[in-house]
Structures are given as C-alpha cells and as structure tokens.
Motif scaffolding. Structure first.
Motif, PDB file in Angstrom:
ATOM      1  N   ARG A 219       0.776  -1.391   0.191  1.00  0.00           N
ATOM      2  CA  ARG A 219       0.089  -0.165   0.086  1.00  0.00           C
ATOM      3  C   ARG A 219       1.014   1.259  -0.023  1.00  0.00           C
ATOM      4  O   ARG A 219       0.497   2.289  -0.586  1.00  0.00           O
ATOM      5  CB  ARG A 219      -0.777   0.009   1.242  1.00  0.00           C
ATOM      6  CG  ARG A 219      -1.557   1.385   1.223  1.00  0.00           C
ATOM      7  CD  ARG A 219      -2.484   1.384   2.744  1.00  0.00           C
ATOM      8  NE  ARG A 219      -3.240   2.590   2.923  1.00  0.00           N
ATOM      9  CZ  ARG A 219      -3.090   3.227   4.156  1.00  0.00           C
ATOM     10  NH1 ARG A 219      -2.687   2.511   5.436  1.00  0.00           N
ATOM     11  NH2 ARG A 219      -3.673   4.393   4.272  1.00  0.00           N
ATOM     12  N   LEU A 220       2.171   1.288   0.646  1.00  0.00           N
ATOM     13  CA  LEU A 220       2.913   2.342   0.855  1.00  0.00           C
ATOM     14  C   LEU A 220       4.283   1.871   0.168  1.00  0.00           C
ATOM     15  O   LEU A 220       4.859   0.946   0.800  1.00  0.00           O
ATOM     16  CB  LEU A 220       3.232   2.789   2.238  1.00  0.00           C
ATOM     17  CG  LEU A 220       1.801   3.324   3.116  1.00  0.00           C
ATOM     18  CD1 LEU A 220       2.249   3.641   4.496  1.00  0.00           C
ATOM     19  CD2 LEU A 220       1.213   4.644   2.507  1.00  0.00           C
ATOM     20  N   LEU A 221       4.585   2.694  -0.731  1.00  0.00           N
ATOM     21  CA  LEU A 221       5.887   2.515  -1.414  1.00  0.00           C
ATOM     22  C   LEU A 221       6.765   3.539  -1.614  1.00  0.00           C
ATOM     23  O   LEU A 221       6.383   4.764  -1.737  1.00  0.00           O
ATOM     24  CB  LEU A 221       5.655   1.976  -2.653  1.00  0.00           C
ATOM     25  CG  LEU A 221       6.779   1.637  -3.687  1.00  0.00           C
ATOM     26  CD1 LEU A 221       7.611   0.351  -3.294  1.00  0.00           C
ATOM     27  CD2 LEU A 221       6.063   1.276  -5.026  1.00  0.00           C
ATOM     28  N   CYS A 222       8.195   3.522  -1.170  1.00  0.00           N
ATOM     29  CA  CYS A 222       9.246   4.629  -1.470  1.00  0.00           C
ATOM     30  C   CYS A 222      10.370   3.945  -2.224  1.00  0.00           C
ATOM     31  O   CYS A 222      10.686   2.802  -1.991  1.00  0.00           O
ATOM     32  CB  CYS A 222       9.133   5.180   0.007  1.00  0.00           C
ATOM     33  SG  CYS A 222      10.189   4.041   0.987  1.00  0.00           S
ATOM     34  N   ASP A 223      11.306   5.172  -2.232  1.00  0.00           N
ATOM     35  CA  ASP A 223      12.394   5.020  -2.811  1.00  0.00           C
ATOM     36  C   ASP A 223      13.524   5.226  -1.802  1.00  0.00           C
ATOM     37  O   ASP A 223      14.819   4.975  -2.298  1.00  0.00           O
ATOM     38  CB  ASP A 223      12.903   5.987  -4.168  1.00  0.00           C
ATOM     39  CG  ASP A 223      12.799   7.077  -3.888  1.00  0.00           C
ATOM     40  OD1 ASP A 223      12.608   7.527  -2.480  1.00  0.00           O
ATOM     41  OD2 ASP A 223      13.114   7.945  -4.648  1.00  0.00           O
ATOM     42  N   ASP A 224      13.276   5.023  -0.646  1.00  0.00           N
ATOM     43  CA  ASP A 224      14.206   5.091   0.235  1.00  0.00           C
ATOM     44  C   ASP A 224      13.936   4.185   1.523  1.00  0.00           C
ATOM     45  O   ASP A 224      12.893   4.251   2.157  1.00  0.00           O
ATOM     46  CB  ASP A 224      14.213   6.392   1.007  1.00  0.00           C
ATOM     47  CG  ASP A 224      15.165   6.713   2.147  1.00  0.00           C
ATOM     48  OD1 ASP A 224      15.697   6.022   2.868  1.00  0.00           O
ATOM     49  OD2 ASP A 224      15.887   8.151   2.118  1.00  0.00           O
ATOM     50  N   ALA A 225      14.645   3.189   1.727  1.00  0.00           N
ATOM     51  CA  ALA A 225      14.362   2.247   2.612  1.00  0.00           C
ATOM     52  C   ALA A 225      14.219   2.715   4.341  1.00  0.00           C
ATOM     53  O   ALA A 225      13.421   2.145   4.681  1.00  0.00           O
ATOM     54  CB  ALA A 225      15.547   1.154   2.706  1.00  0.00           C
ATOM     55  N   ASP A 226      14.809   3.827   4.232  1.00  0.00           N
ATOM     56  CA  ASP A 226      14.805   4.453   5.781  1.00  0.00           C
ATOM     57  C   ASP A 226      13.342   4.757   5.761  1.00  0.00           C
ATOM     58  O   ASP A 226      12.642   4.863   7.198  1.00  0.00           O
ATOM     59  CB  ASP A 226      15.609   5.420   6.030  1.00  0.00           C
ATOM     60  CG  ASP A 226      15.757   6.208   7.505  1.00  0.00           C
ATOM     61  OD1 ASP A 226      15.644   5.321   8.333  1.00  0.00           O
ATOM     62  OD2 ASP A 226      16.031   7.139   7.538  1.00  0.00           O
ATOM     63  N   VAL A 227      12.519   5.305   4.760  1.00  0.00           N
ATOM     64  CA  VAL A 227      11.204   5.717   5.025  1.00  0.00           C
ATOM     65  C   VAL A 227      10.268   4.579   5.639  1.00  0.00           C
ATOM     66  O   VAL A 227       9.210   4.538   5.973  1.00  0.00           O
ATOM     67  CB  VAL A 227      10.729   6.497   3.771  1.00  0.00           C
ATOM     68  CG1 VAL A 227       9.403   6.691   3.833  1.00  0.00           C
ATOM     69  CG2 VAL A 227      11.521   7.853   3.558  1.00  0.00           C
ATOM     70  N   ALA A 228      10.309   3.465   4.775  1.00  0.00           N
ATOM     71  CA  ALA A 228       9.738   2.245   5.022  1.00  0.00           C
ATOM     72  C   ALA A 228       9.752   2.005   6.675  1.00  0.00           C
ATOM     73  O   ALA A 228       8.909   1.464   7.104  1.00  0.00           O
ATOM     74  CB  ALA A 228      10.158   1.082   4.229  1.00  0.00           C
ATOM     75  N   ARG A 229      11.129   1.963   7.154  1.00  0.00           N
ATOM     76  CA  ARG A 229      11.268   1.738   8.558  1.00  0.00           C
ATOM     77  C   ARG A 229      10.509   2.499   9.661  1.00  0.00           C
ATOM     78  O   ARG A 229       9.910   2.469  10.325  1.00  0.00           O
ATOM     79  CB  ARG A 229      12.909   1.904   8.879  1.00  0.00           C
ATOM     80  CG  ARG A 229      13.140   1.363  10.234  1.00  0.00           C
ATOM     81  CD  ARG A 229      14.590   1.711  10.586  1.00  0.00           C
ATOM     82  NE  ARG A 229      15.178   3.150  10.365  1.00  0.00           N
ATOM     83  CZ  ARG A 229      14.849   3.924  11.300  1.00  0.00           C
ATOM     84  NH1 ARG A 229      14.422   3.686  12.499  1.00  0.00           N
ATOM     85  NH2 ARG A 229      15.388   5.238  11.031  1.00  0.00           N
ATOM     86  N   ARG A 230      10.602   3.835   9.070  1.00  0.00           N
ATOM     87  CA  ARG A 230       9.988   5.114   9.721  1.00  0.00           C
ATOM     88  C   ARG A 230       8.189   4.768   9.938  1.00  0.00           C
ATOM     89  O   ARG A 230       7.689   4.981  10.826  1.00  0.00           O
ATOM     90  CB  ARG A 230      10.238   6.206   9.136  1.00  0.00           C
ATOM     91  CG  ARG A 230      11.552   6.877   9.496  1.00  0.00           C
ATOM     92  CD  ARG A 230      12.058   8.133   8.839  1.00  0.00           C
ATOM     93  NE  ARG A 230      13.441   8.500   9.091  1.00  0.00           N
ATOM     94  CZ  ARG A 230      13.947   9.253   9.846  1.00  0.00           C
ATOM     95  NH1 ARG A 230      13.050  10.170  10.837  1.00  0.00           N
ATOM     96  NH2 ARG A 230      15.171   9.401  10.230  1.00  0.00           N
TER      97      ARG A 230
END
Length: 311
Positions: A219-230
């Motif tokens: 559902r949520l996708l980003c190009d920065d793995a740190d954002v996924a952790r947050r």
C-alpha cells in the motif's frame, strides 16, 4: 619452498604471453625467467605452461593456479605495506557510497569517530539505495548488502551473519493481531521500497531447505528504505528489513520482531573496492572499526529470534 619472485614472474609471463617479455620487464635474461618457471613447476609438481617454439600458453592447471598466485602476491604486498603504516597514510580524500538506512543510522557514528581520530582525512559520503558502480562512479569504496559473486572487485565482510527480519510496531500488532505464519503476512499492509530503481515485490524466506516467496502488494511504497522503517514505527504495517537497520528500534521497543521463529533471508554486508591495492591503511582501519561495531549488533539477533541455530 615456493619463492615469491618465481610467482611474480609466472604472473607476468602469463599476462605478457612470453618469457622474453617478462624478462625484459624485470631486467633479467629469458633463461632466468625460464628457470624460475621450471622451479615453480617443480615446487607445485605440475606443468603451468604449454611451450612451443612459437607460442606460450597456460595449461589448464596454470589457468587454475593464476588467480591464487595473484592473491598470494597481493596479500604479501599488503602485509609489507601494513608494516610501513604511519599517520601519513591517514590523509587525503575518502569517498564512500553506502545504503541510506544503515549508513545514516548505524555506520555514520563509527565513520564520524574515525574522521575525528584522523583529522587529515577528508570525507565524501554518498547515501542512497541506488547500487553504485564502483568502476564508474566517483567512489573509492562502497558498502553493499548481498552475496557477492563478482570477482572483478575485492570484498571484505563487515557483517556476514546479518539477516532480514519482519518487524512492526507493538501498537500495530496489538491492534491488528500478530501473524502466526508467513501466509498471515499477506493479510496485513506491507511496507515496501525500491532498490536500484526496482520494486522489491517478493519477500524471500528459507523454509525446509528451499526458498518461499511472498508476493507483496504494498500500500505504501518509497524509494528510500529508511522511510519504510519509519512508516513501520508509526504503525502503518509490516516491513521486511535488514536486522542491522532495525536492531536499535527493536531494542528500544519501537519495533517488534514478527514471526521470531522464522528465519529471514541472509543479508551480509560487505565493504568493496575495485582493486586490492586500493585498500589503503586508512580503509583497512575503517573496515576493522566497522566490523567490530557491527559484530555486536548481529550477535543481538539471537536474543530476539528463535532461529539462532540456523545461521
């Protein structure tokens, strides 16, 4: 006993395709090079070159021995250089590329301390989840996840026992329930990210000697793995991350390991460089500092999971 000068002449003869060319390069007579090769063949009890009046080529045994000969010579040269190490070796610009999350949150304090201890070092950091090309990009070394099979560059392990783990915030799991199997993960929102411009849409797990893949519809996708952790810390779902990336969050109860008895895929971290001669004393010292720091983090994995015997 094998002589290093014989190994060196073997390598140069193989690369130049001629004893005479290797002799000219070393300011020796061709007969001296030929004698060195015969001596090496005698010590190894194998024929390294197929000789004729018009050509010189490696035998199958010579082809097999060549990379080991290069490694032997490089190791001896590196050892000699280490004895001459002084603070003069810890100067100049050092350019490092590394993943955004582990670089920012785990490695940066160690690198900062290294720079504090060696004030003549200047540093350029490139933090990105884009996998750098160490042969083309303006970097001296790269820190990279994954099993490395490319023999074109040299790799020093930093965290060989690291693995990925499923994690979510305790508040999210209290509200939505704790999965009891890998299939249960598919009923939860998954937090994903792109790696090197590629969407990681399958999460892989070792199961009974094979690999089981979970298709991820994020559902949520980003190009920065740190954002996924947050996002995971904020209770937005479950993320599958390197233990190095989430260890401190788990230890501080911001995240909780999901399915602690299920091993995640291996995610070794390595320091890589195009050529061994580029592993300067400064880079070797930095590698040692990082390796020691990361060893304590990977050891903590057993405390929070039940698959310590599996890795």
């Amino acid at each position: 006993m094998i002589r290093l000068e014989d190994v060196h002449l073997f390598i140069r003869s193989a690369l130049l395709g001629s004893f005479s060319a290797a002799a000219r390069e070393a300011s020796l007579l061709p007969a001296q090079v030929s004698a060195a090769i015969r001596r090496l063949e005698r010590d190894l009890d194998t024929r390294l070159f197929a000789r004729s009046t018009r050509s010189l080529r490696l035998t199958a045994e010579g082809e097999k021995y060549l990379p080991f000969a290069r490694e032997m010579l490089s190791a001896m040269q590196a050892g000699a250089e280490s004895l001459r190490t002084s603070e003069q070796d810890f100067q100049g610009e050092l350019k490092i590329a590394m993943p955004s999350d582990v670089g920012r949150n785990v490695l940066l304090p160690v690198i900062t301390d290294f720079c504090r201890s060696h004030p003549r070092i200047s540093l350029r950091l490139f933090l990105s989840d884009h996998v750098s090309d160490i042969f083309r990009d303006p970097v001296d070394i790269a820190i990279r996840y994954g099993v490395l099979n490319n023999r074109d560059y040299v790799a020093l392990p930093l965290a060989p026992e690291n693995r990925r783990v499923l994690v979510a915030s305790p508040a999210y799991l209290d509200e939505h329930g704790r999965p009891e199997s890998l299939e249960d993960i598919l009923h939860h929102p998954c937090l994903a990210f792109t790696l090197n411009n590629t969407f990681v849409d399958k999460w892989s797990f070792p199961v009974n000697g094979a690999v089981q893949e979970l298709p991820v519809a994020a559902r949520l996708l980003c190009d920065d793995a740190d954002v996924a952790r947050r996002w995971a810390i904020e209770g937005m779902g479950i993320v599958y991350k390197s233990w190095l990336d989430v260890c401190h969050d788990v230890q501080n109860n911001r995240l909780e390991v999901v399915l602690p008895d299920q091993a995640g895929e291996t995610a070794p971290l390595n320091l890589i460089c195009p050529h061994r001669k580029q592993f300067s004393p400064a880079i070797r010292t930095l590698h040692s500092n990082l390796e020691e720091h990361l060893a304590a983090i990977t050891r903590a994995l057993d405390h929070y999971t039940g698959f310590g015997e599996q890795h």
